[in-house]
Write an enzyme that holds these catalytic residues in place. Structure first.
Site, PDB file in Angstrom:
ATOM      1  N   MET A   1       0.850  -1.196   0.000  1.00 47.14           N
ATOM      2  CA  MET A   1       0.000   0.000   0.000  1.00 47.14           C
ATOM      3  C   MET A   1       0.888   1.249   0.000  1.00 47.14           C
ATOM      4  O   MET A   1       0.428   2.333   0.369  1.00 47.14           O
ATOM      5  CB  MET A   1      -0.934  -0.002   1.210  1.00 47.14           C
ATOM      6  CG  MET A   1      -1.897  -1.198   1.186  1.00 47.14           C
ATOM      7  SD  MET A   1      -3.449  -0.913   2.045  1.00 47.14           S
ATOM      8  CE  MET A   1      -2.891  -0.576   3.683  1.00 47.14           C
TER       9      MET A   1
ATOM     10  N   ALA B   1       4.082   3.864   1.051  1.00 44.61           N
ATOM     11  CA  ALA B   1       4.774   4.303   2.276  1.00 44.61           C
ATOM     12  C   ALA B   1       5.829   3.253   2.634  1.00 44.61           C
ATOM     13  O   ALA B   1       5.868   2.730   3.753  1.00 44.61           O
ATOM     14  CB  ALA B   1       3.777   4.525   3.417  1.00 44.61           C
ATOM     15  N   LEU B   2       6.654   2.963   1.665  1.00 45.56           N
ATOM     16  CA  LEU B   2       7.565   1.819   1.765  1.00 45.56           C
ATOM     17  C   LEU B   2       8.657   2.051   2.808  1.00 45.56           C
ATOM     18  O   LEU B   2       9.100   3.174   3.033  1.00 45.56           O
ATOM     19  CB  LEU B   2       8.211   1.545   0.406  1.00 45.56           C
ATOM     20  CG  LEU B   2       7.234   1.252  -0.744  1.00 45.56           C
ATOM     21  CD1 LEU B   2       8.011   0.906  -2.016  1.00 45.56           C
ATOM     22  CD2 LEU B   2       6.260   0.141  -0.387  1.00 45.56           C
TER      23      LEU B   2
ATOM     24  N   HIS C   1       9.395  -3.701   3.301  1.00 46.85           N
ATOM     25  CA  HIS C   1       8.919  -3.930   1.926  1.00 46.85           C
ATOM     26  C   HIS C   1      10.109  -4.218   0.994  1.00 46.85           C
ATOM     27  O   HIS C   1      10.042  -5.100   0.144  1.00 46.85           O
ATOM     28  CB  HIS C   1       8.214  -2.678   1.379  1.00 46.85           C
ATOM     29  CG  HIS C   1       6.965  -2.284   2.111  1.00 46.85           C
ATOM     30  ND1 HIS C   1       6.887  -1.149   2.884  1.00 46.85           N
ATOM     31  CD2 HIS C   1       5.739  -2.870   2.163  1.00 46.85           C
ATOM     32  CE1 HIS C   1       5.662  -1.037   3.374  1.00 46.85           C
ATOM     33  NE2 HIS C   1       4.949  -2.068   2.969  1.00 46.85           N
TER      34      HIS C   1
ATOM     35  N   GLY D   1       5.200  -9.932   4.087  1.00 44.62           N
ATOM     36  CA  GLY D   1       5.972  -9.820   5.327  1.00 44.62           C
ATOM     37  C   GLY D   1       5.302 -10.557   6.476  1.00 44.62           C
ATOM     38  O   GLY D   1       4.080 -10.486   6.645  1.00 44.62           O
TER      39      GLY D   1
ATOM     40  N   ASP E   1       2.784  -9.135   9.343  1.00 46.30           N
ATOM     41  CA  ASP E   1       1.338  -9.367   9.244  1.00 46.30           C
ATOM     42  C   ASP E   1       1.122 -10.875   9.172  1.00 46.30           C
ATOM     43  O   ASP E   1       0.766 -11.420   8.114  1.00 46.30           O
ATOM     44  CB  ASP E   1       0.780  -8.656   8.010  1.00 46.30           C
ATOM     45  CG  ASP E   1       0.968  -7.157   8.109  1.00 46.30           C
ATOM     46  OD1 ASP E   1       0.360  -6.548   8.989  1.00 46.30           O
ATOM     47  OD2 ASP E   1       1.762  -6.606   7.320  1.00 46.30           O
TER      48      ASP E   1
ATOM     49  N   SER F   1       6.876  -0.630  10.165  1.00 46.22           N
ATOM     50  CA  SER F   1       5.506  -0.561   9.671  1.00 46.22           C
ATOM     51  C   SER F   1       5.268   0.840   9.126  1.00 46.22           C
ATOM     52  O   SER F   1       5.768   1.825   9.690  1.00 46.22           O
ATOM     53  CB  SER F   1       4.529  -0.829  10.832  1.00 46.22           C
ATOM     54  OG  SER F   1       3.233  -0.378  10.487  1.00 46.22           O
TER      55      SER F   1
HETATM   56  O1  PAF Z   1       0.014  -5.736   3.708  1.00 41.45           O
HETATM   57  C1  PAF Z   1      -0.441  -4.810   2.987  1.00 41.45           C
HETATM   58  O2  PAF Z   1       0.214  -3.802   2.752  1.00 41.45           O
HETATM   59  C2  PAF Z   1      -1.835  -4.952   2.387  1.00 41.45           C
HETATM   60  O3  PAF Z   1      -2.695  -5.594   3.281  1.00 41.45           O
HETATM   61  C3  PAF Z   1      -1.836  -5.643   1.020  1.00 41.45           C
HETATM   62  C4  PAF Z   1      -1.366  -7.081   1.098  1.00 41.45           C
HETATM   63  C5  PAF Z   1      -0.948  -4.875   0.043  1.00 41.45           C
HETATM   64  C6  PAF Z   1      -3.272  -5.650   0.455  1.00 41.45           C
HETATM   65  O4  PAF Z   1      -3.769  -4.367   0.296  1.00 41.45           O
END
Ligand code: PAF
Length: 280
Positions: free
Chosen positions: A30, A32-33, A37, A147, A150, A185
């Site tokens: 989503m 905001a790396l 990531h 990751g 989560d 995060s």
């Molecule tokens: O983990 C995330 O950033 C989000 O839940 C994902 C997997 C990109 C789905 O929107």
């Protein structure tokens, strides 16, 4: 690195790669790396011939009262980081591409998705499973990288991939932490300087509890002590700290079995909800 907004263009490029016999790795994000990531991008680049990352802040995984509008967005900086990590293509679809007018189809993983996070964010995994299924159909990767921070999300996606017969290998990447133990995060950006100082207590309290439990202490007592520590440190609400089976996510009652388990937690620090998990 190619920056692609349209689904047609994405499909054309991936089709070309597949025609040439190249394997495709995928890192959904989503934006905001952070280094977490980027470590997934590194795993993909090492394992696959081509790597696609997506940046899409998915509205269906946010409840109306949650932080959809406030979620950090920094597309230029994200693209620069992805390029530096040798990502080949970043897919940044519009909401209308992911949710075309009249859309109504949803993917649900009702049992796994209702546990832990699902008790506090009942809309969440339906939104995640739906968007990830769409992204998988769009990108058609051979491997997809998620990751372990989560942890429940990884289990939900693995279940969905088996149940919906996606020919995709799900590869979990280890949680990356700041030097003081805080799991990286995108939502850490919400923390005030004072909260950022307090935030590593979550990992520390979980680490201490895990050692106590492994040494034979009663789980309820070890968890109660961790919660007390967090409340004293300044956390306003601990939603859960629980030892779970890593596949079923069912709570482990009584003595911890020999096979690997997970200690998993969610807690509010001011207006920021932090989640974390560690091996037990
Ligand atoms: O983990 C995330 O950033 C989000 O839940 C994902 C997997 C990109 C789905 O929107």
């Amino acid at each position: 690195m190619q920056v692609v907004r349209s689904l047609e263009e994405l499909r054309g490029i991936v089709r070309g790669w597949k025609r040439d016999g190249l394997t495709v790795g995928f890192v959904p994000t989503m934006g905001a790396l952070h280094q977490g990531h980027l470590s997934l991008v590194d795993l993909s680049v090492a394992a696959c011939d081509r790597t696609v990352a997506s940046i899409f802040v998915n509205p269906t995984q946010f409840a109306p009262h949650e932080d959809l509008d406030a979620y950090p967005r920094q597309e230029q900086a994200d693209q620069a980081m992805l390029e530096a990590h040798k990502c080949d293509l970043v897919f940044t679809p519009e909401v209308a591409t992911m949710y075309p007018e009249g859309e109504e189809t949803r993917v649900s993983v009702p049992d796994l998705g209702a546990k832990l996070e699902g008790q506090f964010r009942p809309h969440f995994f339906g939104g995640v499973a739906t968007v990830v299924a769409k992204l998988f159909n769009q990108v058609q990767p051979d491997k997809a990288f998620f990751g372990e921070k989560d942890f429940q999300q990884v289990q939900v996606i693995k279940r969905m991939v088996i149940d919906l017969c996606f020919p995709i290998e799900i590869v979990p990447g280890a949680t990356l932490r700041a030097a003081d133990g805080l799991a990286l995060s995108s939502r850490n950006a919400y923390l005030t300087p004072e909260e950022r100082r307090i935030a590593p207590s979550l990992h520390l309290a979980m680490h201490r509890a895990s050692i106590r439990i492994r040494n034979g202490a009663d789980q309820t007592a070890a968890v109660a002590e961790a919660i007390k520590t967090l409340e004293e440190a300044g956390f306003n609400q601990v939603e859960y700290i629980t030892a779970v089976d890593p596949a079923s996510l069912d709570p482990i009652e009584g003595p911890i079995p020999d096979h690997p388990c997970r200690l998993i937690a969610a807690a509010w620090l001011g207006k920021t909800r932090l989640i974390d998990n560690i091996a037990l």
